[in-house]
Enzyme design. Structure first.
Site, short mmCIF file in Angstrom:
data_model
loop_
_atom_site.label_atom_id
_atom_site.label_comp_id
_atom_site.label_asym_id
_atom_site.label_seq_id
_atom_site.Cartn_x
_atom_site.Cartn_y
_atom_site.Cartn_z
N CYS A 12 9.32 -39.46 7.51
CA CYS A 12 10.27 -39.88 6.49
C CYS A 12 10.27 -41.41 6.34
O CYS A 12 10.09 -42.13 7.32
CB CYS A 12 11.68 -39.44 6.86
SG CYS A 12 11.90 -37.66 6.97
N ASN A 60 1.02 -33.90 10.04
CA ASN A 60 1.74 -33.74 8.79
C ASN A 60 0.74 -33.99 7.65
O ASN A 60 -0.45 -34.17 7.90
CB ASN A 60 2.92 -34.72 8.72
CG ASN A 60 4.06 -34.22 7.86
OD1 ASN A 60 3.84 -33.51 6.88
ND2 ASN A 60 5.28 -34.60 8.20
N GLY A 112 -2.88 -27.99 10.21
CA GLY A 112 -3.58 -28.72 9.17
C GLY A 112 -4.78 -27.96 8.64
O GLY A 112 -5.88 -28.08 9.16
N LYS A 132 12.48 -24.59 6.94
CA LYS A 132 12.45 -25.65 5.94
C LYS A 132 13.22 -26.86 6.44
O LYS A 132 14.26 -26.73 7.07
CB LYS A 132 13.07 -25.12 4.66
CG LYS A 132 13.09 -26.08 3.48
CD LYS A 132 13.65 -25.39 2.26
CE LYS A 132 13.73 -26.35 1.07
NZ LYS A 132 12.41 -26.89 0.70
N GLY A 133 12.70 -28.06 6.17
CA GLY A 133 13.31 -29.28 6.66
C GLY A 133 14.74 -29.47 6.19
O GLY A 133 15.08 -29.20 5.04
#
Length: 303
Positions: A129, A192, A243, A45-46
């Site tokens: 981000c 992403n 993806g 997890k980021g």
């Protein structure tokens, strides 16, 4: 040697199937479904410099063949992660730590701490981000900002290979991939999520608390495969493709397009054992087609 064994940035992985950041927690959460040690690597997890509570309001919306999320990077912060979470991880699978920031200085500070965490094998730099010092434009939205962010992080990341996660919300993803390669990235991961939204027709308002969110799931796969194909032609560093993978055949498309590793994300939510099914499916494909190792078909779709 297994048909699926692959050397990725100097690290021997038992296979080329990994999990996507944000879809697999810190790995332990899925240990009731399968042995996490069977994976090639786990992307955690980021993590940000400081604790984040995430976005308020509705965070997830279902959409045909996919989902939109605006979690807002909810996480305990890098120091808590270093002192508590990473020490309690029981599996031995290689770990990728996804790092995030609101400024280049924040990215650098997180990278400096990550560089000293022995259990972390790779660092993934998420340049999707928003840059709070540049009007909120994503760090990965232009070659210049992607390059400067990558260069700053690479400078302090002396002990870990650097993977840069690319945003698909750009005009020319191949040029950005080349820019981060030139800036020192050891690998790129793509794609992403796609910027999207959903409107509640009953309230006549955006459904998500953050208004916009990231679209993932099977609906994005053909676009993601196309982008991997384009990036493979532009760079020499290895690619992590992702993806909309929902079965082993989807994963094979990414590999044939040029991905060395394939990453399973949103598909895990509807099928928790999907990564194992993909591993077994790829292995059977190689066996049935008399292919000695997975590396022999990476980029095979290129004419």
């Amino acid at each position: 040697m297994s048909r699926l064994n692959i050397n990725f940035l100097g690290k021997e992985l038992k296979n080329n199937v990994i999990t996507s950041s944000g879809c697999f927690g810190f790995g332990e959460e899925y240990s009731n479904y399968f042995d996490v040690n069977e994976l090639g690597a786990v992307n955690l997890k980021g993590i940000t410099l400081n604790k984040k509570d995430g976005n308020k309001g509705t965070r997830i919306a279902e959409t045909p063949s996919g989902m939109i999320n605006c979690i807002g990077l909810e996480n305990p912060g890098i120091e808590y992660f270093k002192d508590n979470i990473i020490k309690n991880i029981k599996y031995s699978t290689p770990i990728i730590l996804n790092i995030n920031g609101a400024t280049i200085d924040e990215y650098v500070k997180v990278a400096e701490i990550a560089n000293e965490i022995e259990r972390v094998d790779f660092v993934e730099l998420n340049i999707s981000c928003p840059n709070v010092k540049n009007g909120g434009m994503a760090f990965g939205a232009s070659c210049e900002s992607a390059e400067s962010t990558t260069k700053a992080v690479k400078k302090v990341l002396s002990k870990k290979p650097l993977i840069v996660k690319l945003s698909p919300n750009v005009t020319d993803i191949a040029s950005i991939a080349k820019a981060v390669e030139d800036a020192g990235a050891d690998s790129v991961s793509l794609v992403n999520t796609f910027l999207s939204m959903k409107i509640d027709t009953k309230t006549r308002k955006p459904l998500l608390g953050n208004i916009f969110g990231g679209l993932s799931g099977a609906c994005i796969r053909p676009i993601a495969v196309r982008m991997v194909y384009q990036v493979y032609k532009a760079v020499k560093i290895p690619i992590v493709g992702m993806g909309g993978i929902t079965n082993y055949n989807d994963a094979l498309e990414f590999i044939l397009a040029g991905a060395s590793l394939v990453s399973i994300g949103a598909g895990i939510f509807s099928n928790p054992i999907l990564p194992i099914e993909v591993i077994n499916g790829i292995d059977n494909y190689l066996k049935e087609n008399n292919i000695s190792n997975i590396k022999d078909i990476i980029g095979a779709a290129h004419l």
